[in-house]
Motif scaffolding. Structure first.
Motif, PDB file in Angstrom:
ATOM      1  N   SER A  63      11.872  49.648  -5.554  1.00 53.58           N
ATOM      2  CA  SER A  63      11.380  48.446  -6.241  1.00 53.58           C
ATOM      3  C   SER A  63      11.147  48.701  -7.725  1.00 53.58           C
ATOM      4  N   VAL A  64      10.520  49.839  -8.039  1.00 54.08           N
ATOM      5  CA  VAL A  64      10.205  50.140  -9.439  1.00 54.08           C
ATOM      6  C   VAL A  64      11.461  50.484 -10.230  1.00 54.08           C
ATOM      7  N   MET A  65      12.414  51.148  -9.602  1.00 55.32           N
ATOM      8  CA  MET A  65      13.655  51.454 -10.309  1.00 55.32           C
ATOM      9  C   MET A  65      14.398  50.167 -10.682  1.00 55.32           C
ATOM     10  N   LYS A  66      14.287  49.147  -9.832  1.00 62.67           N
ATOM     11  CA  LYS A  66      14.904  47.853 -10.136  1.00 62.67           C
ATOM     12  C   LYS A  66      14.107  47.088 -11.177  1.00 62.67           C
ATOM     13  N   ASP A  67      12.769  47.203 -11.110  1.00 60.07           N
ATOM     14  CA  ASP A  67      11.900  46.483 -12.037  1.00 60.07           C
ATOM     15  C   ASP A  67      10.720  47.383 -12.419  1.00 60.07           C
ATOM     16  N   PRO A  68      10.829  48.130 -13.537  1.00 58.02           N
ATOM     17  CA  PRO A  68       9.775  49.062 -13.952  1.00 58.02           C
ATOM     18  C   PRO A  68       8.409  48.412 -14.165  1.00 58.02           C
ATOM     19  N   LEU A  69       8.376  47.095 -14.353  1.00 62.75           N
ATOM     20  CA  LEU A  69       7.086  46.416 -14.522  1.00 62.75           C
ATOM     21  C   LEU A  69       6.234  46.491 -13.253  1.00 62.75           C
ATOM     22  N   LEU A  70       6.858  46.841 -12.121  1.00 62.33           N
ATOM     23  CA  LEU A  70       6.125  46.961 -10.869  1.00 62.33           C
ATOM     24  C   LEU A  70       5.457  48.330 -10.714  1.00 62.33           C
ATOM     25  N   LEU A  71       5.624  49.216 -11.683  1.00 57.77           N
ATOM     26  CA  LEU A  71       5.082  50.576 -11.576  1.00 57.77           C
ATOM     27  C   LEU A  71       3.590  50.574 -11.269  1.00 57.77           C
ATOM     28  N   GLU A  72       2.827  49.707 -11.927  1.00 59.36           N
ATOM     29  CA  GLU A  72       1.378  49.654 -11.704  1.00 59.36           C
ATOM     30  C   GLU A  72       0.977  48.337 -11.039  1.00 59.36           C
ATOM     31  N   ALA A  73       1.769  47.925 -10.065  1.00 56.70           N
ATOM     32  CA  ALA A  73       1.523  46.648  -9.379  1.00 56.70           C
ATOM     33  C   ALA A  73       0.195  46.614  -8.633  1.00 56.70           C
ATOM     34  N   LEU A  74      -0.334  47.782  -8.274  1.00 56.98           N
ATOM     35  CA  LEU A  74      -1.582  47.840  -7.504  1.00 56.98           C
ATOM     36  C   LEU A  74      -2.769  48.298  -8.337  1.00 56.98           C
ATOM     37  N   GLY A  75      -2.621  48.270  -9.649  1.00 57.01           N
ATOM     38  CA  GLY A  75      -3.744  48.628 -10.511  1.00 57.01           C
ATOM     39  C   GLY A  75      -3.337  49.606 -11.601  1.00 57.01           C
ATOM     40  N   ASP A  76      -3.957  49.460 -12.772  1.00 62.90           N
ATOM     41  CA  ASP A  76      -3.642  50.306 -13.921  1.00 62.90           C
ATOM     42  C   ASP A  76      -4.180  51.722 -13.715  1.00 62.90           C
ATOM     43  N   CYS A  77      -3.286  52.690 -13.824  1.00 57.09           N
ATOM     44  CA  CYS A  77      -3.730  54.080 -13.757  1.00 57.09           C
ATOM     45  C   CYS A  77      -3.027  54.938 -14.797  1.00 57.09           C
ATOM     46  N   LEU A  78      -2.237  54.305 -15.668  1.00 59.43           N
ATOM     47  CA  LEU A  78      -1.586  55.003 -16.770  1.00 59.43           C
ATOM     48  C   LEU A  78      -2.107  54.430 -18.088  1.00 59.43           C
ATOM     49  N   PRO A  79      -2.249  55.247 -19.119  1.00 59.90           N
ATOM     50  CA  PRO A  79      -2.723  54.734 -20.413  1.00 59.90           C
ATOM     51  C   PRO A  79      -1.669  53.860 -21.077  1.00 59.90           C
ATOM     52  N   ASN A  80      -2.138  52.893 -21.867  1.00 60.41           N
ATOM     53  CA  ASN A  80      -1.183  52.044 -22.567  1.00 60.41           C
ATOM     54  C   ASN A  80      -0.572  52.791 -23.753  1.00 60.41           C
ATOM     55  N   GLU A  81       0.493  52.241 -24.300  1.00 60.82           N
ATOM     56  CA  GLU A  81       1.238  52.923 -25.363  1.00 60.82           C
ATOM     57  C   GLU A  81       0.377  53.198 -26.584  1.00 60.82           C
ATOM     58  N   GLY A  82      -0.526  52.268 -26.908  1.00 63.79           N
ATOM     59  CA  GLY A  82      -1.385  52.448 -28.081  1.00 63.79           C
ATOM     60  C   GLY A  82      -2.300  53.644 -27.952  1.00 63.79           C
ATOM     61  N   SER A  83      -2.942  53.809 -26.790  1.00 62.06           N
ATOM     62  CA  SER A  83      -3.861  54.935 -26.605  1.00 62.06           C
ATOM     63  C   SER A  83      -3.094  56.259 -26.530  1.00 62.06           C
ATOM     64  N   VAL A  84      -1.890  56.219 -25.959  1.00 65.97           N
ATOM     65  CA  VAL A  84      -1.059  57.435 -25.924  1.00 65.97           C
ATOM     66  C   VAL A  84      -0.694  57.851 -27.341  1.00 65.97           C
ATOM     67  N   ARG A  85      -0.275  56.883 -28.143  1.00 59.11           N
ATOM     68  CA  ARG A  85       0.128  57.182 -29.516  1.00 59.11           C
ATOM     69  C   ARG A  85      -1.043  57.768 -30.302  1.00 59.11           C
ATOM     70  N   THR A  86      -2.224  57.174 -30.143  1.00 59.34           N
ATOM     71  CA  THR A  86      -3.404  57.669 -30.860  1.00 59.34           C
ATOM     72  C   THR A  86      -3.749  59.085 -30.424  1.00 59.34           C
ATOM     73  N   PHE A  87      -3.726  59.344 -29.123  1.00 57.93           N
ATOM     74  CA  PHE A  87      -4.037  60.681 -28.611  1.00 57.93           C
ATOM     75  C   PHE A  87      -3.038  61.706 -29.137  1.00 57.93           C
ATOM     76  N   MET A  88      -1.758  61.345 -29.120  1.00 59.37           N
ATOM     77  CA  MET A  88      -0.732  62.260 -29.597  1.00 59.37           C
ATOM     78  C   MET A  88      -0.909  62.574 -31.081  1.00 59.37           C
ATOM     79  N   GLN A  89      -1.302  61.572 -31.856  1.00 58.53           N
ATOM     80  CA  GLN A  89      -1.475  61.774 -33.283  1.00 58.53           C
ATOM     81  C   GLN A  89      -2.727  62.583 -33.591  1.00 58.53           C
TER      82      GLN A  89
END
Length: 205
Positions: A170-196
């Motif tokens: 399902s996720v390979m067909k539609d990556p938006l379903l990766l966190e269909a059951l709840g957010d458990c990955l950081p968003n792009e903004g927080s990742v970028r800030t942490f990396m910087q």
């Protein structure tokens, strides 16, 4: 000199096993040592990192992330677990993150691949991530409808639960379903800030 050589070997091994350069591994370990106690990161300290740096706040999901980082029943995260987990969290490929998120959802350390996600587990996950409303009964009915929608969209073999294979297809067909059951990955903004700020580097585009 021998100790330095061993340290270099450790950095090299962790770099090869992750998506980080040796320099980035060292910076991650330096950060780990500022938040860990005696080389171990406990559940509360881990929660503080997730909240402060990645805007993750849901308690039960953070506990599941903690278990996914340890890959065992250990009560603390060591620096090896930390670097490996952060590689998945910050730079994991879609395929790697599918396995990781599924492991988080099942709350299983080692047997997640053979452990399907039941309707009850889906209900629990979605209930904890939804904003509370005054009428509990209406809320529960709404969650049950969401569970039905998830199953309709992702239950490939139509057995009333989600296997890893269902989830992966399902996720390979539609990556938006990766966190269909709840957010458990950081968003792009927080990742970028942490990396910087912590890693002193830019995340890959």
């Amino acid at each position: 000199m021998a100790a330095r050589t061993e340290k270099q070997k450790e950095m090299e091994a962790l770099s090869k096993a992750t998506h980080f350069s040796e320099e980035e591994v060292q910076r991650l370990i330096n950060f780990f040592e500022t938040v860990a106690s005696n080389g171990k990161l406990d559940r509360n300290a881990f929660r503080d990192v997730l909240h402060e740096h990645f805007n993750l706040t849901e308690a039960s999901m953070m506990d599941r992330l903690f278990r996914a980082f340890t890959n065992s029943a250990e009560s603390t995260i060591n620096k090896h677990d930390w670097v490996m987990g952060m590689s998945l969290l910050l730079r994991g490929t879609l395929d790697e993150q599918i396995d990781f998120v599924y492991r988080v959802y099942t709350n299983s350390a080692e047997d997640y691949a053979t452990k399907p996600i039941s309707r009850d587990t889906m209900f629990f996950l979605l209930k904890n991530t939804m904003v509370k409303i005054q009428n509990e009964e209406e809320r529960d009915e709404g969650i049950k409808e969401l569970v039905d929608l998830v199953l309709k969209k992702m239950d490939v073999d139509h057995d009333g639960k989600l296997s890893l294979q269902d989830y992966r297809e399902s996720v390979m067909k539609d990556p938006l379903l990766l966190e269909a059951l709840g957010d458990c990955l950081p968003n792009e903004g927080s990742v970028r800030t942490f990396m910087q700020v912590v890693m002193n580097t830019e995340p890959p585009l």
